[in-house]
Design an enzyme around this catalytic site. Structure first.
Site, PDB file in Angstrom:
ATOM      1  N   HIS A 229      -4.024   3.141  -5.814  1.00 52.71           N
ATOM      2  CA  HIS A 229      -4.362   1.867  -5.167  1.00 52.71           C
ATOM      3  C   HIS A 229      -4.612   0.759  -6.191  1.00 52.71           C
ATOM      4  O   HIS A 229      -4.532  -0.427  -5.849  1.00 52.71           O
ATOM      5  CB  HIS A 229      -5.602   2.041  -4.278  1.00 52.71           C
ATOM      6  CG  HIS A 229      -5.861   0.866  -3.389  1.00 52.71           C
ATOM      7  ND1 HIS A 229      -5.010   0.497  -2.363  1.00 52.71           N
ATOM      8  CD2 HIS A 229      -6.874  -0.052  -3.383  1.00 52.71           C
ATOM      9  CE1 HIS A 229      -5.491  -0.577  -1.759  1.00 52.71           C
ATOM     10  NE2 HIS A 229      -6.614  -0.931  -2.360  1.00 52.71           N
TER      11      HIS A 229
ATOM     12  N   TYR B  46      -8.776  -8.747  -5.185  1.00 53.83           N
ATOM     13  CA  TYR B  46      -7.669  -8.056  -5.853  1.00 53.83           C
ATOM     14  C   TYR B  46      -7.139  -8.832  -7.059  1.00 53.83           C
ATOM     15  O   TYR B  46      -6.267  -8.342  -7.775  1.00 53.83           O
ATOM     16  CB  TYR B  46      -6.523  -7.819  -4.869  1.00 53.83           C
ATOM     17  CG  TYR B  46      -6.792  -6.718  -3.877  1.00 53.83           C
ATOM     18  CD1 TYR B  46      -6.554  -5.390  -4.208  1.00 53.83           C
ATOM     19  CD2 TYR B  46      -7.281  -6.999  -2.609  1.00 53.83           C
ATOM     20  CE1 TYR B  46      -6.796  -4.365  -3.295  1.00 53.83           C
ATOM     21  CE2 TYR B  46      -7.527  -5.987  -1.693  1.00 53.83           C
ATOM     22  CZ  TYR B  46      -7.285  -4.680  -2.047  1.00 53.83           C
ATOM     23  OH  TYR B  46      -7.528  -3.677  -1.144  1.00 53.83           O
TER      24      TYR B  46
ATOM     25  N   ARG C  33       0.839  -1.197   0.000  1.00 52.99           N
ATOM     26  CA  ARG C  33       0.000   0.000   0.000  1.00 52.99           C
ATOM     27  C   ARG C  33       0.877   1.250   0.000  1.00 52.99           C
ATOM     28  O   ARG C  33       2.040   1.215   0.417  1.00 52.99           O
ATOM     29  CB  ARG C  33      -0.914   0.009   1.218  1.00 52.99           C
ATOM     30  CG  ARG C  33      -1.861  -1.183   1.306  1.00 52.99           C
ATOM     31  CD  ARG C  33      -2.686  -1.095   2.573  1.00 52.99           C
ATOM     32  NE  ARG C  33      -3.629  -2.205   2.709  1.00 52.99           N
ATOM     33  CZ  ARG C  33      -3.355  -3.347   3.315  1.00 52.99           C
ATOM     34  NH1 ARG C  33      -2.157  -3.547   3.856  1.00 52.99           N
ATOM     35  NH2 ARG C  33      -4.274  -4.302   3.399  1.00 52.99           N
TER      36      ARG C  33
ATOM     37  N   LYS D 112      -1.956  -2.093   8.107  1.00 53.31           N
ATOM     38  CA  LYS D 112      -3.363  -1.720   8.210  1.00 53.31           C
ATOM     39  C   LYS D 112      -4.147  -2.715   9.059  1.00 53.31           C
ATOM     40  O   LYS D 112      -5.098  -2.350   9.750  1.00 53.31           O
ATOM     41  CB  LYS D 112      -3.970  -1.633   6.811  1.00 53.31           C
ATOM     42  CG  LYS D 112      -5.413  -1.169   6.768  1.00 53.31           C
ATOM     43  CD  LYS D 112      -5.905  -1.084   5.344  1.00 53.31           C
ATOM     44  CE  LYS D 112      -7.359  -0.636   5.289  1.00 53.31           C
ATOM     45  NZ  LYS D 112      -7.847  -0.553   3.886  1.00 53.31           N
TER      46      LYS D 112
ATOM     47  N   ARG E 234      -2.233  -2.177  -6.428  1.00 56.95           N
ATOM     48  CA  ARG E 234      -2.355  -3.381  -5.596  1.00 56.95           C
ATOM     49  C   ARG E 234      -3.106  -4.479  -6.360  1.00 56.95           C
ATOM     50  O   ARG E 234      -2.727  -5.648  -6.294  1.00 56.95           O
ATOM     51  CB  ARG E 234      -3.058  -3.032  -4.286  1.00 56.95           C
ATOM     52  CG  ARG E 234      -3.020  -4.148  -3.236  1.00 56.95           C
ATOM     53  CD  ARG E 234      -3.212  -3.543  -1.859  1.00 56.95           C
ATOM     54  NE  ARG E 234      -3.580  -4.489  -0.825  1.00 56.95           N
ATOM     55  CZ  ARG E 234      -2.720  -5.205  -0.087  1.00 56.95           C
ATOM     56  NH1 ARG E 234      -1.414  -5.078  -0.302  1.00 56.95           N
ATOM     57  NH2 ARG E 234      -3.145  -6.015   0.848  1.00 56.95           N
TER      58      ARG E 234
ATOM     59  N   HIS F   8      -3.060 -10.748   3.684  1.00 59.99           N
ATOM     60  CA  HIS F   8      -4.454 -11.183   3.722  1.00 59.99           C
ATOM     61  C   HIS F   8      -4.578 -12.475   4.532  1.00 59.99           C
ATOM     62  O   HIS F   8      -3.926 -13.471   4.231  1.00 59.99           O
ATOM     63  CB  HIS F   8      -4.991 -11.427   2.302  1.00 59.99           C
ATOM     64  CG  HIS F   8      -5.275 -10.178   1.553  1.00 59.99           C
ATOM     65  ND1 HIS F   8      -4.406  -9.640   0.635  1.00 59.99           N
ATOM     66  CD2 HIS F   8      -6.337  -9.334   1.588  1.00 59.99           C
ATOM     67  CE1 HIS F   8      -4.914  -8.531   0.118  1.00 59.99           C
ATOM     68  NE2 HIS F   8      -6.086  -8.318   0.686  1.00 59.99           N
TER      69      HIS F   8
END
Length: 292
Positions: free
Chosen positions: A245, A279, A164, A189, A248, A270
């Site tokens: 973004h 994604y 990110r 995050k 990603r 993840h």
């Protein structure tokens, strides 16, 4: 019971005062404080009727201001992102009302939250990558010095690593082992630490950056400056709606063809493979080419 003084702060304080105090007193208690502080800045700096949202006095704050802010943000980011920002703003105003006595009513209550939009599936072509980086003043093999050129390197690095923007901009020399080709992220995050394996190209990109003092961020950029410079470069490149973004999505789709899915999930942070799937945006034609 509320005292007669409750809500008096609405006459002297602004939305910005709420966001700033919340940032100082509440956000540091949370694991994701870095991301929250960034979101608070985005919320406050959004212009409504020609002035920043943060400049509105609490006494003047109306539902119409919040709906105008919501609609302006919806033109820039997804409904899910706006909904998360609204939750944060709502809690900040609740604390201002319940704990600081700056408000009497809840101005967020009547405001409708946007529905979650479909996950983005925007890929970035090699031609678009070349156009964006060129518009940012980056040329392969030439020195990188200007802030906009460092944004170009961050953009390319994001496509290599699936990291990110905030994770990339927070990298320091102590966090990166170029020999082992690993970047250590002490706080992500999701609230935990993560080690990100680096390709040889990712290492090469980091080595293009100008030297910085030990402990200082390698890219020497703030989130807001990165965002502003990227938007200028993207618009100049005329590539449409490519967001930073989206790197990603592009990175994860590319990496999925190189490494096993469990390794990919560990690399990207993840813990839920269903989230990782949002994604992964390979086309049917691309998948067909992998079949015998």
């Amino acid at each position: 019971m509320r005292s007669l003084a409750d809500g008096q702060g609405s006459k002297t304080h602004t939305v910005g005062d709420v966001l700033d105090r919340y940032q100082r007193e509440v956000s540091p208690q949370k694991r994701g404080k870095r991301w929250e502080i960034y979101r608070l800045e985005l919320i406050g700096n959004k212009e409504i009727d020609g002035k920043p949202f943060r400049a509105i006095r609490l006494a003047d704050l109306k539902v119409q201001h919040i709906t105008a802010w919501r609609d302006a943000r919806l033109r820039e980011v997804s409904g899910a992102s706006v909904s998360r920002e609204m939750c944060l703003l709502s809690h900040a105003l609740k604390v201002a009302r319940d704990e600081w006595g700056w408000l009497i009513t809840d101005p967020m209550k009547p405001v409708r939250r946007p529905p979650d939009s479909r996950p983005r599936a925007r890929r970035i072509s090699e031609a678009e990558v070349a156009a964006i980086t060129a518009a940012l003043g980056y040329q392969e093999g030439l020195p990188v010095a200007l802030p906009k050129q460092r944004v170009a390197v961050a953009f390319l690095f994001a496509i290599e690593t699936a990291m990110r923007s905030g994770e990339i901009l927070g990298l320091t020399s102590q966090a990166v082992d170029l020999t082992a080709r690993v970047a250590h992220l002490p706080l992500t995050k999701n609230g935990g630490a993560r080690d990100v394996p680096l390709s040889s190209r990712a290492v090469e990109l980091l080595q293009l950056l100008p030297a910085v003092e030990e402990g200082e961020p390698l890219f020497n950029l703030t989130n807001s400056s990165r965002d502003a410079l990227y938007r200028v470069g993207r618009d100049r490149a005329a590539v449409g709606d490519v967001t930073f973004h989206d790197t990603r999505h592009e990175a994860i789709t590319r990496l999925a063809k190189k490494i096993p899915v469990l390794d990919l999930a560990r690399m990207t942070g993840h813990t839920n493979l269903n989230e990782l799937m949002t994604y992964y945006n390979a086309s049917a034609a691309e998948i067909a080419r992998l079949l015998v």
